[in-house]
Design a protein around this motif. Structure first.
Motif, PDB file in Angstrom:
ATOM      1  N   LEU A   1       1.079   4.471  -2.668  1.00 43.87           N
ATOM      2  CA  LEU A   1       0.694   5.817  -2.237  1.00 43.87           C
ATOM      3  C   LEU A   1       1.859   6.721  -1.865  1.00 43.87           C
TER       4      LEU A   1
ATOM      5  N   SER B   1      -7.621   8.812  -2.302  1.00 40.44           N
ATOM      6  CA  SER B   1      -7.076   7.497  -1.964  1.00 40.44           C
ATOM      7  C   SER B   1      -7.959   6.754  -0.971  1.00 40.44           C
TER       8      SER B   1
ATOM      9  N   THR C   1       0.826  -1.198   0.000  1.00 35.55           N
ATOM     10  CA  THR C   1       0.000   0.000   0.000  1.00 35.55           C
ATOM     11  C   THR C   1       0.867   1.257   0.000  1.00 35.55           C
TER      12      THR C   1
ATOM     13  N   VAL D   1      -6.557   6.331  -7.721  1.00 40.77           N
ATOM     14  CA  VAL D   1      -5.882   7.578  -7.364  1.00 40.77           C
ATOM     15  C   VAL D   1      -5.161   8.200  -8.563  1.00 40.77           C
ATOM     16  N   THR D   2      -4.334   7.420  -9.255  1.00 37.62           N
ATOM     17  CA  THR D   2      -3.493   7.973 -10.319  1.00 37.62           C
ATOM     18  C   THR D   2      -4.250   8.147 -11.636  1.00 37.62           C
TER      19      THR D   2
ATOM     20  N   ALA E   1      -5.673   0.816  -5.915  1.00 41.12           N
ATOM     21  CA  ALA E   1      -5.228   2.103  -5.398  1.00 41.12           C
ATOM     22  C   ALA E   1      -4.599   2.948  -6.505  1.00 41.12           C
ATOM     23  N   THR E   2      -3.773   2.328  -7.339  1.00 36.73           N
ATOM     24  CA  THR E   2      -3.165   3.042  -8.461  1.00 36.73           C
ATOM     25  C   THR E   2      -4.229   3.507  -9.444  1.00 36.73           C
TER      26      THR E   2
END
Length: 448
Positions: A48, A285, A44, A278-279, A274-275
């Motif tokens: 992040l 996030s 994680t 968020v990205t 998560a990638t």
């Protein structure tokens, strides 16, 4: 041989009392949860934080790709840990090896929390990060086989699927702990403070948690199945890895193939999310972290349920149903993420991990039962951990690269489907193991 004699091994006829079985289950679950906590906080943080602290001179997506590459080092180390600790586990017993793996993982994780960043020591920061990640992988590589075998080889034969599924529950529990602590630190600190020091707290907390795990594990007795082999000195292998490669190569290959797809699915659903959120989608996030938290909490219940169902219906049916469901859901999964709606993102993660539970619950017993007691630690660890290199290690890297290249989730879904097809084929080629007498050696020329 009568059906009852096949279903009831010597392990059952001299079964460990229920209180002893519960003690082993709790010790394996607690220790495995702590080790996966250590492993997941790195993953994680890689998604992040590490791209900014250890690879600051790259574009965000490229920095994330490099951070995931250091993450993959842990998977490369896992087969090495499985072979090293598997050797000693098959030669000298499961219990002492499990204590060693817990200490190694805890020390490495604690040290990451103390590590200076690129801004302080330059290139040495990512190099030291890689070295500590390698030690994490060694510890976890030895952990899985020992924890699964302690539960599988203790208790009655008709509950092996359930008992062996409890160390698997350590995965979502560790994920809950890791994401929960990181989410808490994110809520209690500003973005600047979290990037400066807040991310370190979950790593440093590992030192305290490992002491608790050690206190529980040191109270265990040795696995009854291994104790019987130890009494028959002639059955103990001086070089378990040589014996596995010589007599059980097909079982190892089928275990690897059956495992890769399950591994890819998990790391796409709980880490790459998560990638992507968020990205790529530019969402908070917390959307990804909290969705995974909710899904993991629900999965902790369903993994042992699926393990128990495999005792009744067999390992292969559960594995195949879960794989087919995951093939379909991967397309729905990304479509729900693309909505940007938190509730639908939660739904995507929950269903994803329920389908993963159908595969993951019976997988531990399925792989371990392919090998006889004298080489089970080495054989099961080899199959399971080698799959991690081609599955979990590459999954976030491949998914990130596909997203960077095509700017679409479609090809990520195709990737997931392909590896799951491989898993289904390998499961079909393998023999059903639910009724196998684990005290009897597997026939080398066959899949089970």
């Amino acid at each position: 041989m009568s059906p009852s004699s096949v279903h009831s091994s010597p392990a059952e006829r001299g079964a460990t009392p229920p209180t002893g079985v519960r003690r082993v289950v709790v010790a394996s679950l607690v220790g495995t949860s702590l080790e996966w906590y250590d492993f997941f906080i790195y993953g994680t943080a890689a998604a992040l934080v590490f791209n900014k602290l250890f690879f600051p001179s790259f574009e965000p997506l490229v920095g994330t790709l490099l951070a995931f590459t250091t993450y993959a080092v842990g998977f490369i180390a896992r087969p090495v840990g499985g072979l090293v600790f598997g050797h000693y586990g098959d030669r000298f017993g499961r219990k002492n090896v499990l204590v060693a793996t817990l200490i190694l993982m805890g020390v490495a994780t604690f040290a990451i929390g103390l590590l200076p960043t690129y801004a302080s020591i330059g290139i040495w920061a990512p190099l030291l990060l890689v070295g500590l990640r390698f030690l994490q992988g060694l510890g976890l590589g030895g952990e899985w086989g020992g924890a699964v075998l302690m539960t599988l080889e203790t208790g009655s034969a008709d509950k092996r699927g359930l008992n062996a599924s409890w160390p698997q529950v350590g995965v979502p529990v560790g994920l809950l702990l890791a994401n929960g602590v990181l989410s808490l630190m994110g809520a209690l600190t500003s973005d600047e403070a979290f990037l400066s020091w807040g991310w370190r707290v979950p790593f440093l907390l590992s030192g305290v948690l490992v002491l608790i795990g050690l206190w529980i594990r040191l109270s265990l007795a040795e696995s009854p199945a291994f104790a019987r082999v130890a009494e028959r000195e002639a059955e103990k292998q001086k070089a378990p890895i040589v014996e596995v490669l010589r007599r059980y190569p097909r079982q190892v290959l089928l275990a690897i193939g059956a495992r890769i797809g399950v591994d890819v699915v998990f790391y796409v659903y709980v880490l790459f999310i998560a990638t992507y959120v968020v990205t790529y989608l530019k969402l908070p996030s917390s959307y990804a972290l909290n969705a995974v938290l909710i899904a993991a909490a629900i999965q902790t219940v369903f993994i042992p349920v699926c393990g128990a169902l495999s005792d009744r219906f067999g390992r292969r049916p559960l594995l195949i149903v879960g794989a087919i469901g995951a093939m379909i859901w991967t397309f729905v999964f990304f479509a729900l993420l693309d909505t940007g709606n938190f509730g639908l993102i939660v739904l995507a993660a929950v269903v994803a991990l329920l389908l993963h539970a159908a595969m993951y619950g019976p997988q531990a017993s399925f792989i371990a039962e392919m090998f006889p007691t004298a080489v089970r630690y080495t054989g099961a660890s080899m199959g399971y951990q080698l799959a991690g290199i081609f599955g979990g290690a590459l999954a976030p890297i491949i998914a990130t690269a596909l997203l960077d290249r095509f700017k679409s989730s479609f090809y990520i879904s195709i990737y997931v489907v392909v590896v799951l097809v491989v898993a289904v084929v390998c499961v079909l080629l393998a023999k059903e193991t639910a009724k196998t007498d684990i005290d009897q050696a597997t026939t080398p020329s066959r899949a089970g």
